[in-house]
Structures are given as C-alpha cells and as structure tokens.
Design a protein around this motif. Structure first.
Motif, PDB file in Angstrom:
ATOM      1  N   UNK A  14      -3.639 -80.732  18.471  1.00 12.12           N
ATOM      2  CA  UNK A  14      -2.251 -80.354  18.253  1.00 12.12           C
ATOM      3  C   UNK A  14      -1.737 -79.280  19.430  1.00 12.12           C
ATOM      4  N   UNK A  15      -2.449 -78.016  20.132  1.00 16.55           N
ATOM      5  CA  UNK A  15      -1.598 -77.356  20.964  1.00 16.55           C
ATOM      6  C   UNK A  15      -1.063 -78.014  22.236  1.00 16.55           C
ATOM      7  N   UNK A  16      -2.048 -78.831  22.625  1.00 19.58           N
ATOM      8  CA  UNK A  16      -1.620 -78.609  24.013  1.00 19.58           C
ATOM      9  C   UNK A  16      -1.204 -79.615  24.299  1.00 19.58           C
ATOM     10  N   UNK A  76       7.700 -76.272  24.928  1.00 20.97           N
ATOM     11  CA  UNK A  76       6.842 -75.574  25.870  1.00 20.97           C
ATOM     12  C   UNK A  76       5.848 -74.886  25.768  1.00 20.97           C
ATOM     13  N   UNK A  77       6.520 -73.336  25.857  1.00 18.10           N
ATOM     14  CA  UNK A  77       5.403 -72.347  25.270  1.00 18.10           C
ATOM     15  C   UNK A  77       4.588 -71.801  24.697  1.00 18.10           C
ATOM     16  N   UNK A  78       4.352 -72.736  23.144  1.00 13.31           N
ATOM     17  CA  UNK A  78       2.746 -72.868  22.905  1.00 13.31           C
ATOM     18  C   UNK A  78       1.904 -73.944  23.751  1.00 13.31           C
ATOM     19  N   UNK A  79       1.883 -74.977  24.016  1.00 11.66           N
ATOM     20  CA  UNK A  79       1.876 -76.327  24.820  1.00 11.66           C
ATOM     21  C   UNK A  79       1.210 -75.775  25.845  1.00 11.66           C
ATOM     22  N   UNK A  80       2.262 -74.867  26.370  1.00 10.41           N
ATOM     23  CA  UNK A  80       1.526 -74.404  28.539  1.00 10.41           C
ATOM     24  C   UNK A  80       0.346 -73.333  27.798  1.00 10.41           C
ATOM     25  N   UNK A  81       0.538 -72.026  27.259  1.00 17.05           N
ATOM     26  CA  UNK A  81       0.100 -70.817  26.063  1.00 17.05           C
ATOM     27  C   UNK A  81      -1.716 -72.270  26.186  1.00 17.05           C
ATOM     28  N   UNK A  82      -1.552 -72.981  25.502  1.00 14.86           N
ATOM     29  CA  UNK A  82      -2.811 -73.747  24.959  1.00 14.86           C
ATOM     30  C   UNK A  82      -3.095 -74.890  25.781  1.00 14.86           C
ATOM     31  N   UNK A  83      -2.197 -75.287  26.822  1.00 16.95           N
ATOM     32  CA  UNK A  83      -2.566 -75.921  28.467  1.00 16.95           C
ATOM     33  C   UNK A  83      -3.810 -74.824  28.620  1.00 16.95           C
ATOM     34  N   UNK A  84      -3.600 -73.484  29.047  1.00 17.81           N
ATOM     35  CA  UNK A  84      -4.328 -72.323  29.994  1.00 17.81           C
ATOM     36  C   UNK A  84      -5.640 -72.520  29.237  1.00 17.81           C
ATOM     37  N   UNK A  85      -5.419 -72.069  28.122  1.00 21.67           N
ATOM     38  CA  UNK A  85      -6.525 -72.259  27.264  1.00 21.67           C
ATOM     39  C   UNK A  85      -7.681 -73.001  27.114  1.00 21.67           C
ATOM     40  N   UNK A  86      -7.493 -74.271  27.441  1.00 21.15           N
ATOM     41  CA  UNK A  86      -8.169 -75.251  27.207  1.00 21.15           C
ATOM     42  C   UNK A  86      -9.027 -75.822  29.070  1.00 21.15           C
ATOM     43  N   UNK A  87      -7.936 -75.260  29.731  1.00 24.99           N
ATOM     44  CA  UNK A  87      -8.132 -75.983  31.258  1.00 24.99           C
ATOM     45  C   UNK A  87      -9.836 -75.124  31.641  1.00 24.99           C
ATOM     46  N   UNK A  88     -10.709 -74.077  32.235  1.00 23.32           N
ATOM     47  CA  UNK A  88     -11.665 -74.159  32.176  1.00 23.32           C
ATOM     48  C   UNK A  88     -12.158 -74.900  31.627  1.00 23.32           C
ATOM     49  N   UNK A  89     -12.505 -76.161  30.712  1.00 24.32           N
ATOM     50  CA  UNK A  89     -13.522 -76.913  30.817  1.00 24.32           C
ATOM     51  C   UNK A  89     -13.697 -78.415  30.940  1.00 24.32           C
TER      52      UNK A  89
END
Length: 644
Positions: free
Chosen positions: A544-546, A551-564
C-alpha cells in the motif's frame, strides 16, 4: 488536478522493471534485476530493482524510490509531470478531478499568465532573429558577448523593440487580454490608463522555472544607454507565477547537470550562467540581484548538497558570499567559495577558458567557508578586539550546521587553523547554539500568542531539531513492513468485548493514550492510514505505502522496505508474532524514553532561565521530578538500571 483513481491506475500499470529499463540496462539476478546506478558514477552494478515490491535501490549511493520517483529523479520532472509521462507510456487517459470555482479561477489565471509569458518569449525571440532592429541592435549585443546561436536558442534570448507599445499592440491583436499582460508584468499602465511595454529597447533574458515554464523576464539596457543609468536591468515584478526569492535563473537548463555532477555553481548574473554553459559547464545557476533565500537553497537541495559560490573578487562579490554562507550551512549544504581574480567575473573567465581549464582552476582555488572567512576577516588583523569579532563570526557559522559530526570536524579544523584551544571554541559555539534555540523558542512563543484563540494540540514530543529520531524511523518502518500483522489477540475493549490489535493499531493506541505523535507529518500520516485501512481484508501495508499516490509517502516507504529485497525469500528472517510484538513494544518504550529525555533537557534549560524567579521555578522543579520518575519507570521496563 489528476484525480486519485487515475493516479491509482497509473501506479498499478507502472512496472518498475519496464520503467527503469528505458534508462538502465538490467540483468536478472534471482527474483530481482541489477544494473549500473543512473544517479551516480557507478562502475560496478549496485542498483537493484525489485518487481515484487515495485521499488529500486542503489546499495552504493543509497537512492531508493518507486516508478514515479525514478522518472522524477532521472528526468528531473515534477510529480504531476512524471505521472503524465507514465500515463502516456501506458496509454492511460488523464482524468482531472473537478475543481472548486475558486480553484478553477486561480488555475485559469495562472495558466493564462504562463500562456502569455510563453507567447512573449517567442515574440521577443522572433524580433531578435527576424526584425531589422532586432538583428542590428539586440543580436549585435549578444554577438559582442560572444554568444553562439545554439546558446541564444537554449536560453531563449530575445529583444524588445524600442516602441513602448510594440509588444502590447501585437499581443492584443493576437487576442491576449490586457489583464494578463499587466498581471505578468510584461506591461504596466500609465497615468492615463494606456498600456506601456516594460522592456522596450532592452535585450531579454527569460526566466524558465524548474518545470520548464516561462515565469518571468529580465531586460537589460544596451551598453550605449547604460552610462549614468542606475537601473541597468529590469526584472518582472512579483506575481502569482513568479516570486523572485523562489526562482533561480538557469535552473531548468542546469538541473540535469547538477544532479549528474552532484554539484552546483552559484553565480550572480545572467551572462555568467550563459557564458559558463557555452564554455561547457552546465551545472550553474544565478540568483540575479536578489539576496540568496531559503526557498532557492531548497530548490538546489533537491538536486545536490554541494555548492560552490563563484563570485567576483570585488567588495560586492565578497559581501554576497559572506551573506549566503550561514544560510547554506543551516540548510545542510556543503559550501565552497571561490573569488575570481581582480577584474574577472564568471562571464569573462568562462569566455577565456575551456570547461576543463575552468574546472581545474575551481578545484585548485576553491576554499571551504572557514578558510574563506579566515582569509577575508583575519588577513592583516592585529587588533585583539577585531580578531575576536572575526573568530566569533567564524564559530557562529559553524554553530548553524545541524549535523553534530560535521560541526565537531569544523571546530577541530578551526582550532588548528586559528591556534585557539578547541574547548574554548566549543564553549563559544554552544553559546551560539543555545542563543539560536532560545530565539527559536521566543519566535514560537510569539507565534503561539498570535494564534492563542485556536485550539491547541495535546502533548506532543518536540526536540530542538525537528528531524525524526532513529527510534521513530524504526517504529514507522515496522508499520510499513508489518502494519497489518496481529501482535495482540483477544484484547478487552471498554464495552466488554474483545479485539485483536495489529502493529499499526497498537502503536497508535499506545502513543495516542498520552497524546504523543511523531515529529514528521509524513510519519503520522503513514500510521493513521495504516490504522484506517486495518479493517480492509486485503490490506498489506508495504504494498500500500510503496505504491502510495503521494510521492513523499511512497519514497519514505520504498526506503524503509529497500534493505530487504536483495536477499532471497529463503534467506530473509521471518518474524513470528511473539518476536514482532516484543520488538514493537520495546521500540515504543524507546520512543517514550526519547521523549522524556528531551523534556528533561528542556526543563533544565527553563529552570536555568528562571533561576531568580521562584514563582516560575517551583512548578518547573515539580514537573522535573515527575518526568524523572517517569524516565526511571520506563528504564526499568526496558531492563536498564534506574537513573538517579
């Protein structure tokens, strides 16, 4: 405006691998794709694309985003422009939501002003290229500056005929309304009400904003007419589409080069920018006669954190560099300064050097702000008082830097260069920091007094810096990754029933019980939306968030999900309900501990200020004791020793 349903269709259609592949050569690696990062000079592939999560991430430079963010960053587009680019790619019809009458009127006015400016830029360019006076006067001036045809076209340079009614008469004959000729500043009304062209007899420099729209103009009197004239340049007045403190000349032509080079040169004038482009240096902008503003710095911060102030070596150039340094540092920019040799400006220097020669000179002669200020303020100074004032000015500049490590590094450098004990400089810097915080608090108090009639929010953690803490990041990361996962079952409700609580609901309930919230509005919004959608049967927080339309929300979510996503699913640690619950509860306690520590620090400062006023001091001391006890209870829950 693009409606939410259309944005959702664009996000659904935008395949991250398909989008990135238009710009980057990718090869499949397991479930993901890999290639050279387009956002920095990547020599070994470190850029990964995850089709399952719809995000891309560079493990070298750290850039993380989704399809829309990738197009925005790669093509230097605005959010609506990137959405339209993707809509065109996937043949999606853009549906604008119905605007209110007020929004329609404002939008129509703005669009009409942009349309008039676009026509005017073409008109001035046509006069320059095709009119007898334009070629004989305007083009002759540009030729005298050495400008090539391609550069004239690139910056859409033009010429306004000497007649005070030439442009306005042509515009009205073409059907453009006088109202917008005046609103844009192209014309003004004389005492009798007649229109008069603002730029008559001047060469024209159009201002093109970061989105590529003509928002204003600058007009210059020609050399033969500037003797004894104070106002050599005339710029557009502020309007609904142009605010001089929010625009930078050359930003549209420079933005891709700035992002690619991760560096921007700041100069003073139009011709400085144009000559440097012709020389081959394109990552350059000018603030053109206005004091550098926070808005201008934040535009640049979108593309790079590195700036070189490239000014004339005269008194005006020195003053401009001194004036902008502290503001740039406070906004997190890495600042270098270069004052050109006497009698030179970026325009003349660029005309006499190649791009490589110019860059080599800059690299060899640029200085950091400490060396610059030291050279300017301390050279030849022997008077102890003047030397003390200069050192205080340098330390004050260091104090505005938000990053503590960078501050400490500069202070150590200052101590070495100035031959002063580091502890003395630290003490002086801390005084400036405290003074700055106190001034901010006073300003906040003044603002609160102005809005005292408005309902106040409940308790909310606040720190001297508004940046979110690490524990806040981790809590919101848990919401993004696991927001829908249940961690408490059969919890009793006030009506005697039971309910289950997922990660998002538990965090929201626990913090909300004491009126606590995050510093970041985006973080608060992520938590609120996760709770709001918790009842949806198919709600998956990460997806949902990515793919969020903001765009501000999706960018934050993408960063938080990225390292996996670099790890295969078989290697990823799968948290069970108990371990996730324990981790979330511990993070919430850490958040509360951060809050009480911050509150204790503020109370200490307030008690120090109220030391001579017992009436004010007593309630502060009482609250300090209460908060101390709360801190100790939290410490005990965290398994730490009770702090005394």
């Amino acid at each position: 405006m693009i409606d939410r349903a259309t944005i959702d269709r664009i996000m659904d259609a935008a395949d991250i691998v398909d989008v990135v592949s238009e710009f980057v050569s990718l090869r499949k690696v397991g479930a993901n794709y890999k290639g050279l990062c387009p956002f920095h000079d990547d020599t070994t592939p470190s850029f990964y694309v995850s089709p399952s999560r719809g995000i891309c991430h560079c493990f070298s430079c750290g850039k993380t985003t989704n399809s829309v963010g990738f197009v925005m960053e790669r093509e230097q587009m605005t959010y609506p422009e990137a959405l339209r680019w993707l809509a065109n790619k996937y043949h999606i019809e853009i549906r604008e939501r119905e605007l209110s009458d007020e929004e329609k009127r404002e939008q129509n006015d703005r669009e009409s002003m942009f349309i008039v400016n676009e026509w005017a830029a073409d008109y001035f360019s046509d006069v320059l290229l095709n009119d007898v006076d334009g070629r004989a006067v305007g083009m002759q001036y540009f030729r005298s500056r050495g400008f090539r045809d391609d550069i004239i076209q690139k910056f859409r340079l033009g010429f306004a005929l000497p007649s005070r009614t030439a442009m306005s008469n042509t515009a009205t004959l073409k059907g453009y309304k006088e109202e917008y000729l005046v609103k844009t500043g192209l014309c003004y009304r004389r005492d009798g009400g007649e229109l008069s062209d603002r730029y008559a007899g001047r060469v024209i420099f159009p201002w093109i904003n970061v989105s590529g729209k003509v928002c204003a103009f600058g007009g210059r009197l020609l050399d033969s007419r500037t003797k004894g004239v104070q106002q050599k340049y005339v710029n557009s007045p502020d309007s609904d589409i142009y605010h001089k403190e929010r625009e930078l000349y050359g930003i549209y032509q420079a933005k891709r080069a700035i992002a690619k080079e991760d560096l921007v040169y700041m100069v003073e004038g139009y011709t400085d920018v144009i000559s440097m482009h012709q020389c081959g240096i394109e990552n350059v902008v000018a603030n053109s006669g206005t004091a550098l503003s926070v808005h201008q710095i934040r535009i640049l911060r979108r593309f790079t954190a590195n700036i070189v102030l490239l000014y004339d070596g005269d008194a005006a150039g020195i003053h401009a560099a001194m004036r902008g340094t502290d503001m740039l540092l406070a906004e997190g920019m890495n600042v270098k300064v270069l004052l050109l040799p006497d009698g030179e400006d970026p325009d003349s220097f660029a005309r006499n050097h190649s791009a490589s020669g110019f860059r080599e000179y800059i690299e060899e002669h640029q200085t950091d702000f400490i060396e610059f200020k030291t050279n300017i303020m301390l050279r030849g100074v022997t008077d102890p008082i003047k030397r003390s004032e200069a050192i205080n000015s340098i330390v004050k500049s260091v104090s505005v830097i938000n990053d503590q490590i960078v501050r400490a590094t500069y202070i150590k450098d200052c101590a070495h260069r100035l031959g002063i004990n580091e502890a003395t400089l630290i003490s002086t810097m801390n005084k400036f920091i405290r003074s700055g915080k106190e001034e901010k608090r006073k300003e906040t108090a003044r603002e609160e007094a102005r809005t005292a009639d408005k309902p106040q929010e409940p308790l909310r953690p606040a720190t001297p810096d508004v940046q979110a803490s690490k524990v806040e990041y981790m809590l919101v990361q848990a919401v993004v990754r696991h927001g829908e996962m249940t961690i408490y079952r059969n919890v009793e409700t006030e009506d005697g029933g039971t309910t289950d609580l997922n990660v998002a609901q538990y965090i929201s309930y626990d913090l909300g019980a004491d009126g606590l919230s995050f510093h970041s509005e985006e973080y608060n919004r992520i938590l609120a939306e996760a709770v709001e959608h918790s009842a949806d049967a198919d709600f998956k927080a990460e997806a949902y968030f990515t793919r969020h339309p903001d765009i501000g929300i999706s960018t934050i979510a993408a960063e938080m999900a990225a390292d996996r996503f670099q790890l295969s699913k078989s290697m990823q640690v799968q948290e069970d309900e108990d371990s996730l619950r324990n981790r979330v509860v511990h993070m919430v306690l850490d958040f509360r501990m951060d809050y009480v520590k911050t509150r204790l620090g503020r109370l200490r400062e307030e008690m120090a200020l109220a030391a001579s006023d017992m009436e004010k001091l007593m309630p502060l001391m009482k609250e300090y004791t209460e908060v101390q006890n709360l801190r100790n209870r939290i410490a005990k829950e965290l398994g730490n020793e009770i702090i005394v």
